[in-house]
Motif scaffolding. Structure first.
Motif, PDB file in Angstrom:
ATOM      1  N   ILE A  93       4.112   8.769  -6.289  1.00 53.92           N
ATOM      2  CA  ILE A  93       4.353  10.021  -5.583  1.00 53.92           C
ATOM      3  C   ILE A  93       5.291   9.739  -4.404  1.00 53.92           C
ATOM      4  O   ILE A  93       5.419   8.597  -3.956  1.00 53.92           O
ATOM      5  CB  ILE A  93       3.046  10.661  -5.072  1.00 53.92           C
ATOM      6  N   SER A  94       5.926  10.775  -3.916  1.00 47.80           N
ATOM      7  CA  SER A  94       6.891  10.623  -2.818  1.00 47.80           C
ATOM      8  C   SER A  94       6.179  10.524  -1.479  1.00 47.80           C
ATOM      9  O   SER A  94       5.192  11.216  -1.224  1.00 47.80           O
ATOM     10  CB  SER A  94       7.838  11.821  -2.791  1.00 47.80           C
ATOM     11  N   HIS A  95       6.719   9.670  -0.628  1.00 46.24           N
ATOM     12  CA  HIS A  95       6.298   9.620   0.762  1.00 46.24           C
ATOM     13  C   HIS A  95       7.525   9.889   1.629  1.00 46.24           C
ATOM     14  O   HIS A  95       8.046  10.991   1.643  1.00 46.24           O
ATOM     15  CB  HIS A  95       5.617   8.288   1.072  1.00 46.24           C
ATOM     16  N   GLU A  96       8.009   8.863   2.342  1.00 48.95           N
ATOM     17  CA  GLU A  96       9.129   9.096   3.257  1.00 48.95           C
ATOM     18  C   GLU A  96      10.416   9.475   2.515  1.00 48.95           C
ATOM     19  O   GLU A  96      11.258  10.166   3.056  1.00 48.95           O
ATOM     20  CB  GLU A  96       9.349   7.848   4.121  1.00 48.95           C
ATOM     21  N   HIS A  97      10.540   9.035   1.261  1.00 47.59           N
ATOM     22  CA  HIS A  97      11.689   9.400   0.425  1.00 47.59           C
ATOM     23  C   HIS A  97      11.177   9.843  -0.939  1.00 47.59           C
ATOM     24  O   HIS A  97      10.123   9.391  -1.396  1.00 47.59           O
ATOM     25  CB  HIS A  97      12.652   8.215   0.264  1.00 47.59           C
ATOM     26  N   GLY A  98      11.946  10.711  -1.592  1.00 53.29           N
ATOM     27  CA  GLY A  98      11.579  11.151  -2.932  1.00 53.29           C
ATOM     28  C   GLY A  98      11.457   9.959  -3.873  1.00 53.29           C
ATOM     29  O   GLY A  98      12.394   9.160  -3.973  1.00 53.29           O
ATOM     30  N   THR A  99      10.311   9.831  -4.554  1.00 57.55           N
ATOM     31  CA  THR A  99      10.043   8.666  -5.408  1.00 57.55           C
ATOM     32  C   THR A  99       9.268   9.106  -6.643  1.00 57.55           C
ATOM     33  O   THR A  99       8.266   9.809  -6.531  1.00 57.55           O
ATOM     34  CB  THR A  99       9.223   7.603  -4.647  1.00 57.55           C
ATOM     35  N   THR A 100       9.740   8.690  -7.819  1.00 58.96           N
ATOM     36  CA  THR A 100       9.032   8.951  -9.073  1.00 58.96           C
ATOM     37  C   THR A 100       9.055   7.697  -9.931  1.00 58.96           C
ATOM     38  O   THR A 100       9.835   6.778  -9.688  1.00 58.96           O
ATOM     39  CB  THR A 100       9.668  10.118  -9.853  1.00 58.96           C
ATOM     40  N   GLY A 101       8.202   7.686 -10.937  1.00 55.81           N
ATOM     41  CA  GLY A 101       8.135   6.553 -11.851  1.00 55.81           C
ATOM     42  C   GLY A 101       6.697   6.178 -12.155  1.00 55.81           C
ATOM     43  O   GLY A 101       5.756   6.788 -11.632  1.00 55.81           O
ATOM     44  N   LEU A 132       1.049  -4.651  -3.569  1.00 58.04           N
ATOM     45  CA  LEU A 132      -0.289  -4.284  -4.044  1.00 58.04           C
ATOM     46  C   LEU A 132      -1.149  -4.101  -2.803  1.00 58.04           C
ATOM     47  O   LEU A 132      -1.130  -4.955  -1.901  1.00 58.04           O
ATOM     48  CB  LEU A 132      -0.886  -5.404  -4.900  1.00 58.04           C
ATOM     49  N   THR A 133      -1.910  -3.007  -2.709  1.00 57.21           N
ATOM     50  CA  THR A 133      -2.699  -2.761  -1.508  1.00 57.21           C
ATOM     51  C   THR A 133      -4.088  -2.218  -1.869  1.00 57.21           C
ATOM     52  O   THR A 133      -4.339  -1.822  -3.013  1.00 57.21           O
ATOM     53  CB  THR A 133      -2.013  -1.744  -0.562  1.00 57.21           C
ATOM     54  N   ASP A 134      -4.950  -2.190  -0.846  1.00 56.48           N
ATOM     55  CA  ASP A 134      -6.275  -1.586  -1.044  1.00 56.48           C
ATOM     56  C   ASP A 134      -6.355  -0.214  -0.376  1.00 56.48           C
ATOM     57  O   ASP A 134      -7.431   0.371  -0.268  1.00 56.48           O
ATOM     58  CB  ASP A 134      -7.374  -2.500  -0.496  1.00 56.48           C
ATOM     59  N   ALA A 135      -5.208   0.334   0.061  1.00 55.47           N
ATOM     60  CA  ALA A 135      -5.205   1.613   0.780  1.00 55.47           C
ATOM     61  C   ALA A 135      -5.240   2.780  -0.190  1.00 55.47           C
ATOM     62  O   ALA A 135      -4.702   2.706  -1.300  1.00 55.47           O
ATOM     63  CB  ALA A 135      -3.968   1.701   1.671  1.00 55.47           C
ATOM     64  N   PRO A 136      -5.869   3.882   0.227  1.00 50.22           N
ATOM     65  CA  PRO A 136      -5.830   5.090  -0.611  1.00 50.22           C
ATOM     66  C   PRO A 136      -4.435   5.698  -0.592  1.00 50.22           C
ATOM     67  O   PRO A 136      -3.707   5.577   0.395  1.00 50.22           O
ATOM     68  CB  PRO A 136      -6.845   6.018   0.081  1.00 50.22           C
ATOM     69  N   GLY A 143       0.178   9.837   4.307  1.00 47.70           N
ATOM     70  CA  GLY A 143       0.174   8.632   3.485  1.00 47.70           C
ATOM     71  C   GLY A 143       1.317   7.679   3.741  1.00 47.70           C
ATOM     72  O   GLY A 143       1.431   6.653   3.079  1.00 47.70           O
ATOM     73  N   TRP A 144       2.178   7.980   4.714  1.00 45.55           N
ATOM     74  CA  TRP A 144       3.377   7.173   4.931  1.00 45.55           C
ATOM     75  C   TRP A 144       3.084   5.801   5.506  1.00 45.55           C
ATOM     76  O   TRP A 144       3.793   4.844   5.224  1.00 45.55           O
ATOM     77  CB  TRP A 144       4.336   7.879   5.879  1.00 45.55           C
ATOM     78  N   PHE A 145       2.060   5.688   6.339  1.00 41.46           N
ATOM     79  CA  PHE A 145       1.926   4.491   7.181  1.00 41.46           C
ATOM     80  C   PHE A 145       0.660   3.676   6.923  1.00 41.46           C
ATOM     81  O   PHE A 145       0.410   2.718   7.632  1.00 41.46           O
ATOM     82  CB  PHE A 145       1.944   4.911   8.663  1.00 41.46           C
ATOM     83  N   VAL A 146      -0.152   4.030   5.928  1.00 44.74           N
ATOM     84  CA  VAL A 146      -1.497   3.451   5.811  1.00 44.74           C
ATOM     85  C   VAL A 146      -1.544   2.099   5.110  1.00 44.74           C
ATOM     86  O   VAL A 146      -2.554   1.395   5.183  1.00 44.74           O
ATOM     87  CB  VAL A 146      -2.444   4.428   5.072  1.00 44.74           C
ATOM     88  N   PHE A 147      -0.470   1.714   4.433  1.00 46.39           N
ATOM     89  CA  PHE A 147      -0.589   0.595   3.495  1.00 46.39           C
ATOM     90  C   PHE A 147      -0.640  -0.780   4.145  1.00 46.39           C
ATOM     91  O   PHE A 147      -1.030  -1.750   3.495  1.00 46.39           O
ATOM     92  CB  PHE A 147       0.531   0.670   2.454  1.00 46.39           C
ATOM     93  N   ASP A 148      -0.271  -0.890   5.406  1.00 46.17           N
ATOM     94  CA  ASP A 148      -0.409  -2.183   6.077  1.00 46.17           C
ATOM     95  C   ASP A 148      -1.635  -2.205   6.993  1.00 46.17           C
ATOM     96  O   ASP A 148      -1.806  -3.124   7.780  1.00 46.17           O
ATOM     97  CB  ASP A 148       0.851  -2.534   6.869  1.00 46.17           C
ATOM     98  N   GLY A 193       7.193   5.486  -1.364  1.00 39.49           N
ATOM     99  CA  GLY A 193       6.417   6.123  -2.423  1.00 39.49           C
ATOM    100  C   GLY A 193       5.290   5.204  -2.831  1.00 39.49           C
ATOM    101  O   GLY A 193       5.340   4.002  -2.567  1.00 39.49           O
ATOM    102  N   ALA A 194       4.249   5.755  -3.469  1.00 37.98           N
ATOM    103  CA  ALA A 194       3.088   4.932  -3.821  1.00 37.98           C
ATOM    104  C   ALA A 194       2.382   5.506  -5.032  1.00 37.98           C
ATOM    105  O   ALA A 194       2.563   6.684  -5.388  1.00 37.98           O
ATOM    106  CB  ALA A 194       2.126   4.853  -2.635  1.00 37.98           C
ATOM    107  N   ALA A 195       1.565   4.672  -5.661  1.00 37.81           N
ATOM    108  CA  ALA A 195       0.794   5.085  -6.831  1.00 37.81           C
ATOM    109  C   ALA A 195      -0.629   4.546  -6.731  1.00 37.81           C
ATOM    110  O   ALA A 195      -0.820   3.379  -6.388  1.00 37.81           O
ATOM    111  CB  ALA A 195       1.451   4.580  -8.111  1.00 37.81           C
TER     112      ALA A 195
END
Length: 200
Positions: A93-101, A132-136, A143-148, A193-195
């Motif tokens: 899904i898109s976060h700071e920039h449009g992202t798909t895949g 790879l992360t354990d963040a939701p 959702g932009w900043f949670v992964f670290d 972006g993240a999945a």
């Protein structure tokens, strides 16, 4: 008396002109210094942010990875060795920039694991990584900043902002500890972006 007065007036005028010229030179030096400082700050900012990358595309087209079968599985009459198996996957899904895949965690016949990005389409940017992360995974700016904030492992620099690409997962990584994947801008600490990963 009159001569003395004239001399005094001339001296005063000459002094004022000298002071005025010195002031102009000082202002010129200050202005020049300010312009040089502004140019240096602007140059450093452009070097750091690399905004031109937003208009550059790099497409990667890697095939699905293969690996030799584990020893002892190629005996005559034995069942064919299994091919690569998708053990988890998710949609970006898109976060700071449009992202798909699509993101897939794939187990190869020799037991090694690979993270595969398929049909990736995002913006290019400075210092993008695959984590790879354990963040939701959250929609929008939340959702932009949670992964670290928690546990994560970097699988390396993003190879390209478009296409299909593979990233080897180190053998000591316990996949049970991770629930998501992000395309992470390490320079600005933001997710492009993240999945969320779901068991296949």
């Amino acid at each position: 008396m009159t001569g003395t007065t004239t001399t005094t007036t001339t001296t005063t005028t000459t002094t004022t002109g000298a002071v005025s010229g010195t002031g102009r030179r000082r202002r010129r030096r200050l202005l020049t210094g300010a312009l040089i400082a502004a140019a240096l700050v602007l140059g450093a900012g452009l070097y750091w942010a690399e905004p031109w990358k937003l208009w550059q595309n790099s497409t990667v087209s890697e095939a699905l990875p293969t690996a030799p079968a584990a020893p002892g599985t190629s005996r005559p009459g034995a069942a064919p060795a299994p091919g690569p198996q998708t053990i988890a996957q998710g949609s970006l899904i898109s976060h700071e920039h449009g992202t798909t895949g699509t993101v897939k965690l794939i187990k190869l016949p020799d037991g090694s694991r690979t993270l595969r990005l398929e049909n990736l389409d995002t913006s290019s940017g400075p210092d993008l990584r695959v984590w790879l992360t354990d963040a939701p995974v959250k929609e929008g700016a939340d959702g932009w900043f949670v992964f670290d904030d928690g546990k994560y492992v970097s699988l390396g620099k993003l190879k390209g902002n478009k296409g299909d690409q593979n990233y080897e997962i180190p053998a000591d990584v316990n996949l049970a500890d991770y629930s998501s994947v992000t395309i992470w801008c390490d320079r600005f600490n933001v997710s492009f972006g993240a999945a969320a990963l779901q068991a296949a």
